[in-house]
Design a protein around this motif. Structure first.
Motif, PDB file in Angstrom:
ATOM      1  N   ASN A  34      73.486  61.311  33.998  1.00 53.15           N
ATOM      2  CA  ASN A  34      73.303  59.851  34.048  1.00 53.15           C
ATOM      3  C   ASN A  34      71.942  59.457  33.504  1.00 53.15           C
ATOM      4  O   ASN A  34      71.805  58.500  32.733  1.00 53.15           O
ATOM      5  N   ARG A  35      70.910  60.195  33.910  1.00 54.08           N
ATOM      6  CA  ARG A  35      69.545  59.877  33.478  1.00 54.08           C
ATOM      7  C   ARG A  35      69.415  60.008  31.960  1.00 54.08           C
ATOM      8  O   ARG A  35      68.796  59.168  31.306  1.00 54.08           O
ATOM      9  N   ARG A  36      70.020  61.060  31.417  1.00 54.19           N
ATOM     10  CA  ARG A  36      69.982  61.261  29.965  1.00 54.19           C
ATOM     11  C   ARG A  36      70.672  60.100  29.247  1.00 54.19           C
ATOM     12  O   ARG A  36      70.142  59.558  28.265  1.00 54.19           O
ATOM     13  N   ARG A  37      71.840  59.693  29.738  1.00 59.36           N
ATOM     14  CA  ARG A  37      72.587  58.600  29.110  1.00 59.36           C
ATOM     15  C   ARG A  37      71.822  57.281  29.200  1.00 59.36           C
ATOM     16  O   ARG A  37      71.801  56.495  28.247  1.00 59.36           O
ATOM     17  N   LEU A  38      71.197  57.042  30.337  1.00 59.80           N
ATOM     18  CA  LEU A  38      70.415  55.818  30.504  1.00 59.80           C
ATOM     19  C   LEU A  38      69.216  55.800  29.567  1.00 59.80           C
ATOM     20  O   LEU A  38      68.910  54.776  28.932  1.00 59.80           O
ATOM     21  N   GLU A  39      68.518  56.926  29.474  1.00 53.36           N
ATOM     22  CA  GLU A  39      67.348  56.989  28.596  1.00 53.36           C
ATOM     23  C   GLU A  39      67.735  56.814  27.136  1.00 53.36           C
ATOM     24  O   GLU A  39      67.023  56.153  26.374  1.00 53.36           O
ATOM     25  N   GLN A  40      68.872  57.376  26.743  1.00 50.06           N
ATOM     26  CA  GLN A  40      69.329  57.219  25.360  1.00 50.06           C
ATOM     27  C   GLN A  40      69.595  55.752  25.030  1.00 50.06           C
ATOM     28  O   GLN A  40      69.414  55.335  23.882  1.00 50.06           O
ATOM     29  N   ARG A  41      70.010  54.993  26.016  1.00 45.21           N
ATOM     30  CA  ARG A  41      70.323  53.580  25.788  1.00 45.21           C
ATOM     31  C   ARG A  41      69.133  52.666  26.091  1.00 45.21           C
ATOM     32  O   ARG A  41      69.240  51.450  25.938  1.00 45.21           O
ATOM     33  N   GLY A  42      68.022  53.243  26.528  1.00 43.21           N
ATOM     34  CA  GLY A  42      66.855  52.430  26.840  1.00 43.21           C
ATOM     35  C   GLY A  42      67.022  51.583  28.075  1.00 43.21           C
ATOM     36  O   GLY A  42      66.486  50.465  28.152  1.00 43.21           O
ATOM     37  N   VAL A  43      67.747  52.115  29.081  1.00 46.33           N
ATOM     38  CA  VAL A  43      68.014  51.374  30.314  1.00 46.33           C
ATOM     39  C   VAL A  43      67.245  52.016  31.462  1.00 46.33           C
ATOM     40  O   VAL A  43      67.260  53.236  31.632  1.00 46.33           O
TER      41      VAL A  43
END
Length: 266
Positions: free
Chosen positions: A56-65
């Motif tokens: 989840n953290r990786r996906r959020l960081e990739q999207r700038g969230v």
């Protein structure tokens, strides 16, 4: 001794015999074999959750969230605070909300129409959100322009504190109606918080609430973050809260900040 799966106490059959919505088939015998089995199960449950949280953290960081996990007991004012927060941030910062409750989509319906994408997770008998549940709705919860994700956890000061959801920041709410000693009774969610919000301060004229005792309790459990006293009803303190949130989120470009992990004692 506290069960790391759900926070229930050994020796209290009523505390751990109910269905938590996650594996809890270990016994609470004090024998060494039972203890090893309990530790092994708890380790597997939390390891699975931590892997999902890291994703989840990786996906959020990739999207700038930037994700913020809000934890509190029931009735502390999380949903009302989110209503006022979304109203303040509408047009200034693109937000999304994931709301967790055991049953009903009441909170999601309350939050709709305030400029944010809202998704509800009904956990059934589970007493907390876990990272896999959040991960399953993450793509539909986030828009292309979303920069701040607010996660309203299930009302509970025990179980949610043990489960990393992939958030960057953790915020714990404490309403003045709950008394000053909640941090001493439930230390983990306060110890691990980046911010503690002391809510419903508009009710102070009607309560015998000791501000200094509350702050001493927070210090005693090792809380070292920011404290904001506020009232979602009157607006007192909301500026400080909204400004803190607005400063977290990047305006456009994805930025990978320091990863938050589950505390070693959870």
């Amino acid at each position: 001794m506290m069960c790391r799966d759900c926070g229930c106490q050994q020796g209290n059959a009523r505390a751990w015999a109910h269905d938590h919505g996650h594996h809890h088939d270990h016994d609470h015998d004090h024998g060494s074999g039972a203890a090893r089995r309990r530790i092994d199960l708890e380790t597997r449950v939390l390891a699975h959750n931590d892997a999902a949280a890291a994703d989840n953290r990786r996906r959020l960081e990739q999207r700038g969230v930037v994700a913020v996990n809000l934890i509190s007991s029931p009735g502390s004012g999380k949903t009302t605070l989110l209503e006022r927060t979304l109203e303040r941030l509408e047009g200034e910062l693109s937000c999304a909300v994931i709301a967790g409750d055991q049953q009903t989509d009441n909170d999601a319906r309350r939050l709709e129409g305030r400029g944010a994408r809202v998704r509800q997770i009904e956990t059934g008998s589970a007493c907390h959100l876990d990272a896999s549940q959040v991960g399953r709705v993450l793509d539909e919860a986030l828009g292309d322009d979303t920069r701040l994700l607010l996660i309203e956890n299930v009302g509970n000061l025990v179980c949610p504190a043990a489960f990393d959801l992939g958030e960057r920041h953790r915020v714990t709410l404490l309403s003045v109606t709950e008394g000053e000693d909640k941090p001493l009774k439930y230390p983990l969610p306060f110890h691990d918080a980046d911010v503690v919000l002391i809510t419903k301060v508009d009710l102070l004229p009607y309560l015998d609430w000791d501000r200094q005792a509350c702050h001493r309790a927070l210090e005693k459990v090792g809380f070292s973050g920011r404290r904001i006293e506020l009232s979602a009803r009157t607006g007192e303190g909301l500026d400080a809260w909204v400004e803190w949130l607005a400063a977290l989120a990047p305006v456009s470009a994805p930025t990978a900040g320091p990863a938050r992990g589950r505390a070693s004692e959870t």
